[in-house]
Enzyme design. Sequence first.
Site, PDB file in Angstrom:
ATOM      1  NE  ARG A 102      19.135 101.507 -22.477  1.00 32.16           N
ATOM      2  CZ  ARG A 102      19.321 101.513 -23.793  1.00 32.16           C
ATOM      3  NH1 ARG A 102      18.781 100.552 -24.542  1.00 32.16           N
ATOM      4  NH2 ARG A 102      20.027 102.449 -24.376  1.00 32.16           N
TER       5      ARG A 102
ATOM      6  NE  ARG B  11      31.633  97.822   2.232  1.00 27.21           N
ATOM      7  CZ  ARG B  11      31.999  96.926   3.139  1.00 27.21           C
ATOM      8  NH1 ARG B  11      31.158  96.578   4.092  1.00 27.21           N
ATOM      9  NH2 ARG B  11      33.180  96.370   3.105  1.00 27.21           N
TER      10      ARG B  11
ATOM     11  CE  LYS C 201      23.935 102.279 -24.055  1.00 34.09           C
ATOM     12  NZ  LYS C 201      24.675 101.514 -25.054  1.00 34.09           N
TER      13      LYS C 201
ATOM     14  CD  GLU D 274      23.315  93.031 -27.634  1.00 34.58           C
ATOM     15  OE1 GLU D 274      22.608  94.020 -27.900  1.00 34.58           O
ATOM     16  OE2 GLU D 274      23.723  92.768 -26.492  1.00 34.58           O
TER      17      GLU D 274
HETATM   18  N1  PXG Z   1      23.137  96.581 -28.107  1.00 32.96           N
HETATM   19  C1  PXG Z   1      24.228  97.090 -27.523  1.00 32.96           C
HETATM   20  C2  PXG Z   1      25.257  96.180 -26.958  1.00 32.96           C
HETATM   21  C3  PXG Z   1      24.385  98.487 -27.457  1.00 32.96           C
HETATM   22  O1  PXG Z   1      25.466  99.018 -26.872  1.00 32.96           O
HETATM   23  C4  PXG Z   1      22.271  98.728 -28.623  1.00 32.96           C
HETATM   24  C5  PXG Z   1      22.186  97.353 -28.644  1.00 32.96           C
HETATM   25  C6  PXG Z   1      21.158  99.551 -29.202  1.00 32.96           C
HETATM   26  O2  PXG Z   1      20.395 100.144 -28.151  1.00 32.96           O
HETATM   27  P1  PXG Z   1      19.620 101.520 -28.354  1.00 32.96           P
HETATM   28  O3  PXG Z   1      18.903 101.719 -27.076  1.00 32.96           O
HETATM   29  O4  PXG Z   1      20.657 102.577 -28.611  1.00 32.96           O
HETATM   30  O5  PXG Z   1      18.714 101.316 -29.489  1.00 32.96           O
HETATM   31  C7  PXG Z   1      23.386  99.321 -28.030  1.00 32.96           C
HETATM   32  C8  PXG Z   1      23.523 100.803 -27.977  1.00 32.96           C
HETATM   33  C9  PXG Z   1      28.746 103.591 -29.698  1.00 32.96           C
HETATM   34  C10 PXG Z   1      27.338 103.553 -29.281  1.00 32.96           C
HETATM   35  O6  PXG Z   1      29.435 104.526 -29.265  1.00 32.96           O
HETATM   36  C11 PXG Z   1      26.722 102.364 -28.957  1.00 32.96           C
HETATM   37  C12 PXG Z   1      25.395 102.344 -28.542  1.00 32.96           C
HETATM   38  C13 PXG Z   1      24.688 103.495 -28.479  1.00 32.96           C
HETATM   39  C14 PXG Z   1      25.331 104.672 -28.812  1.00 32.96           C
HETATM   40  C15 PXG Z   1      26.656 104.722 -29.213  1.00 32.96           C
HETATM   41  O7  PXG Z   1      29.181 102.683 -30.412  1.00 32.96           O
HETATM   42  N2  PXG Z   1      24.871 101.149 -28.219  1.00 32.96           N
END
Ligand code: PXG
Length: 284
Positions: free
Chosen positions: A51, A104, A150, A183
């Site tokens: 990812r 760049r 991300k 979400e």
């Molecule tokens: N949606 C968003 C917008 C995220 O940032 C998820 C869903 C869940 O994805 P995963 O792959 O982790 O199941 C995320 C993940 C934090 C923090 O510091 C946020 C995430 C992961 C770790 C820490 O708040 N977000």
Amino acid sequence: MLQVYVNGKYYDKDKAVVSVFDHGLLYGDGVFEGMRSYNGKVFRLEDHIKRLYESARSVWIDIPMTQEEMCKATNDTLALNQIQNGYIRLVVTRGSGTLGLDPRKCSNPSVIIITDSIALYPDELYQNGLEMVTAATIRTSPAMLSPRVKSLNYLNNIMAKIEGIQAGCDEALLLNQNGEVAECTGDNIFIVKDGVLMTPPLVAGILGGITRQTVIELAKKAGIEVQETAFTRHDIYSADECFLTGSAAELIPVVKLDMRPIGTGKPGDVTWKLIKLFKELVNG
Ligand code: PXG
């Protein structure tokens, strides 16, 4: 002292720095991953690295190492810090450049690996469930910047998080530009209705969560029907159960949205079952 990986070298945590000319700082120009380790092993490491590279590719950042090398650097950093059950933050920025957007002008992407602990929510919320509110801030549309990237620019999520905090809630729900459920600020959302597990599809404009995918797989294996389908707040207000998923948060029940109890107002059976299956999976 905690050792942080920066561009192939390890530094004491208070000496691990990047330039003020790094476009990650100047423009949020970069990508990241948040992962968990259980018993010294990174959970779904290859999926996270994949990812990360897809996010980077989407924003035209060429990470100067292979996915295998990135996996090894992650494992090495974890081992060096002797972390068993922890959190890993992988950051790749566009690198140091000049003032001005032009990518760049940036030399090389900066690669940072931080291993530490994280506790997003207190234990009590895992037992009793959390309360959330719908944010007025809508989720960044895929037509603006794909939520599947991300990226280091989390202001859309942070604006919604502030709304949640101001409303006295633990989390905030973001809708997409069509008014459908997308979400939460750092988690994906699931509901249960009449025994069927539902979660918004990727085309609703969400991050393709790795915990989300894990839960879908666990549920299917357990014989629970899963639908990746668009839904609105009506479906949450009238759902039997609701929970969130994320690497840091794992699975956490939601018992109220917009001050309205969901189902019985207590975490439900399907949620507890999936929490149990998830714990069994990560603890091997
Ligand atoms: N949606 C968003 C917008 C995220 O940032 C998820 C869903 C869940 O994805 P995963 O792959 O982790 O199941 C995320 C993940 C934090 C923090 O510091 C946020 C995430 C992961 C770790 C820490 O708040 N977000």
